[in-house]
Design an enzyme around this catalytic site. Structure first.
Site, PDB file in Angstrom:
ATOM      1  CG  ASP A  31      -2.070   0.969   1.083  1.00 39.89           C
ATOM      2  OD1 ASP A  31      -3.225   0.516   0.938  1.00 39.89           O
ATOM      3  OD2 ASP A  31      -1.818   2.188   1.120  1.00 39.89           O
ATOM      4  CB  ILE A  32       0.793   4.266  -2.141  1.00 38.80           C
ATOM      5  CG1 ILE A  32       1.877   5.168  -2.687  1.00 38.80           C
ATOM      6  CG2 ILE A  32      -0.478   5.028  -1.839  1.00 38.80           C
ATOM      7  CD1 ILE A  32       1.563   5.737  -4.065  1.00 38.80           C
ATOM      8  CG  ASN A  88     -12.539  -0.786   3.631  1.00 40.44           C
ATOM      9  OD1 ASN A  88     -12.933  -1.218   4.711  1.00 40.44           O
ATOM     10  ND2 ASN A  88     -11.389  -0.150   3.500  1.00 40.44           N
ATOM     11  CD  GLU A  96      -9.496   6.226   0.495  1.00 38.41           C
ATOM     12  OE1 GLU A  96      -8.391   5.960  -0.029  1.00 38.41           O
ATOM     13  OE2 GLU A  96      -9.607   6.778   1.600  1.00 38.41           O
ATOM     14  CB  VAL A  97      -9.139   1.868  -5.120  1.00 39.43           C
ATOM     15  CG1 VAL A  97      -8.814   1.354  -6.518  1.00 39.43           C
ATOM     16  CG2 VAL A  97      -8.163   2.970  -4.709  1.00 39.43           C
ATOM     17  CG  HIS A 101      -8.608  -2.995  -2.435  1.00 38.89           C
ATOM     18  ND1 HIS A 101      -9.500  -2.276  -3.192  1.00 38.89           N
ATOM     19  CD2 HIS A 101      -8.437  -2.301  -1.295  1.00 38.89           C
ATOM     20  CE1 HIS A 101      -9.860  -1.188  -2.524  1.00 38.89           C
ATOM     21  NE2 HIS A 101      -9.230  -1.192  -1.355  1.00 38.89           N
ATOM     22  CG  MET A 102      -7.623  -9.299   1.873  1.00 37.30           C
ATOM     23  SD  MET A 102      -7.413 -11.090   1.790  1.00 37.30           S
ATOM     24  CE  MET A 102      -9.120 -11.623   1.729  1.00 37.30           C
ATOM     25  CG  HIS A 103      -6.838  -2.890   3.040  1.00 40.83           C
ATOM     26  ND1 HIS A 103      -6.128  -1.721   2.898  1.00 40.83           N
ATOM     27  CD2 HIS A 103      -8.048  -2.678   2.449  1.00 40.83           C
ATOM     28  CE1 HIS A 103      -6.882  -0.838   2.247  1.00 40.83           C
ATOM     29  NE2 HIS A 103      -8.050  -1.391   1.977  1.00 40.83           N
TER      30      HIS A 103
HETATM   31  P1  AMP Z   1      -9.845   1.366   0.247  1.00 39.97           P
HETATM   32  O1  AMP Z   1     -10.146   2.557   1.099  1.00 39.97           O
HETATM   33  O2  AMP Z   1     -10.201   0.067   0.894  1.00 39.97           O
HETATM   34  O3  AMP Z   1     -10.437   1.514  -1.148  1.00 39.97           O
HETATM   35  O4  AMP Z   1      -8.272   1.334   0.110  1.00 39.97           O
HETATM   36  C1  AMP Z   1      -7.581   1.822  -1.000  1.00 39.97           C
HETATM   37  C2  AMP Z   1      -6.116   1.695  -0.662  1.00 39.97           C
HETATM   38  O5  AMP Z   1      -5.369   1.828  -1.857  1.00 39.97           O
HETATM   39  C3  AMP Z   1      -5.602   2.764   0.294  1.00 39.97           C
HETATM   40  O6  AMP Z   1      -5.046   2.126   1.454  1.00 39.97           O
HETATM   41  C4  AMP Z   1      -4.548   3.506  -0.518  1.00 39.97           C
HETATM   42  O7  AMP Z   1      -3.450   3.919   0.263  1.00 39.97           O
HETATM   43  C5  AMP Z   1      -4.159   2.456  -1.544  1.00 39.97           C
HETATM   44  N1  AMP Z   1      -3.628   2.984  -2.793  1.00 39.97           N
HETATM   45  C6  AMP Z   1      -4.167   3.930  -3.585  1.00 39.97           C
HETATM   46  N2  AMP Z   1      -3.396   4.147  -4.665  1.00 39.97           N
HETATM   47  C7  AMP Z   1      -2.350   3.304  -4.556  1.00 39.97           C
HETATM   48  C8  AMP Z   1      -1.193   3.034  -5.358  1.00 39.97           C
HETATM   49  N3  AMP Z   1      -0.972   3.693  -6.495  1.00 39.97           N
HETATM   50  N4  AMP Z   1      -0.314   2.106  -4.939  1.00 39.97           N
HETATM   51  C9  AMP Z   1      -0.523   1.437  -3.781  1.00 39.97           C
HETATM   52  N5  AMP Z   1      -1.597   1.633  -2.983  1.00 39.97           N
HETATM   53  C10 AMP Z   1      -2.491   2.560  -3.359  1.00 39.97           C
END
Ligand code: AMP
Length: 117
Positions: A31-32, A88, A96-97, A101-103
């Site tokens: 994660d960035i 999420n 957000e994305v 995705h699984m954190h």
């Molecule tokens: P969510 O809120 O569950 O959608 O998490 C999205 C995650 O994507 C966040 O933890 C961001 O920090 C991560 N993220 C967004 N852009 C990037 C990227 N280019 N490379 C790595 N992680 C990212």
């Protein structure tokens, strides 16, 4: 066809990311904006926007998220102490994305799952 996000570009290596694992079904990268010493995202290679969009056809990829998470946790050295897997979904879920995705978060004691209201 679901809309692509920045994560599709990461899968195709069109933008830089610290990719630590890739196979035919999933990709994992750091994660960035890490929230813990270990914070890795594991995503299906296929664009699936949210958990709401998962179908029976996706069961192999969804299962792979877990087996790869467990393997990466061992490799990162956080498995024995424990860690958290978070997915999420949608607005209230804080997504957000919109590429499912699984954190994988670990490396410190994470505390309560949700902030107290
Ligand atoms: P969510 O809120 O569950 O959608 O998490 C999205 C995650 O994507 C966040 O933890 C961001 O920090 C991560 N993220 C967004 N852009 C990037 C990227 N280019 N490379 C790595 N992680 C990212």
């Amino acid at each position: 066809m679901a809309e692509e996000t920045i994560f599709s570009k990461i899968i195709r290596k069109e933008i830089p990311a610290d990719i630590i694992y890739k196979d035919d079904l999933v990709t994992a990268f750091r994660d960035i904006n890490p929230q813990a010493p270990t914070h890795i995202l594991i995503i299906p290679n296929k664009v699936i926007p949210t958990v709401r969009d998962v179908t029976a056809d996706d069961e192999a990829a969804m299962g792979r998220l877990f087996t790869v998470a467990a393997q990466i946790a061992r490799e990162e050295g956080v498995s024995d102490d424990g860690y958290r897997l978070i997915v999420n979904c949608g607005d209230h879920g804080g997504q957000e994305v919109y590429h499912i995705h699984m954190h994988l978060v670990g490396g410190r004691r994470l505390g309560r799952m949700l902030p107290q209201t």
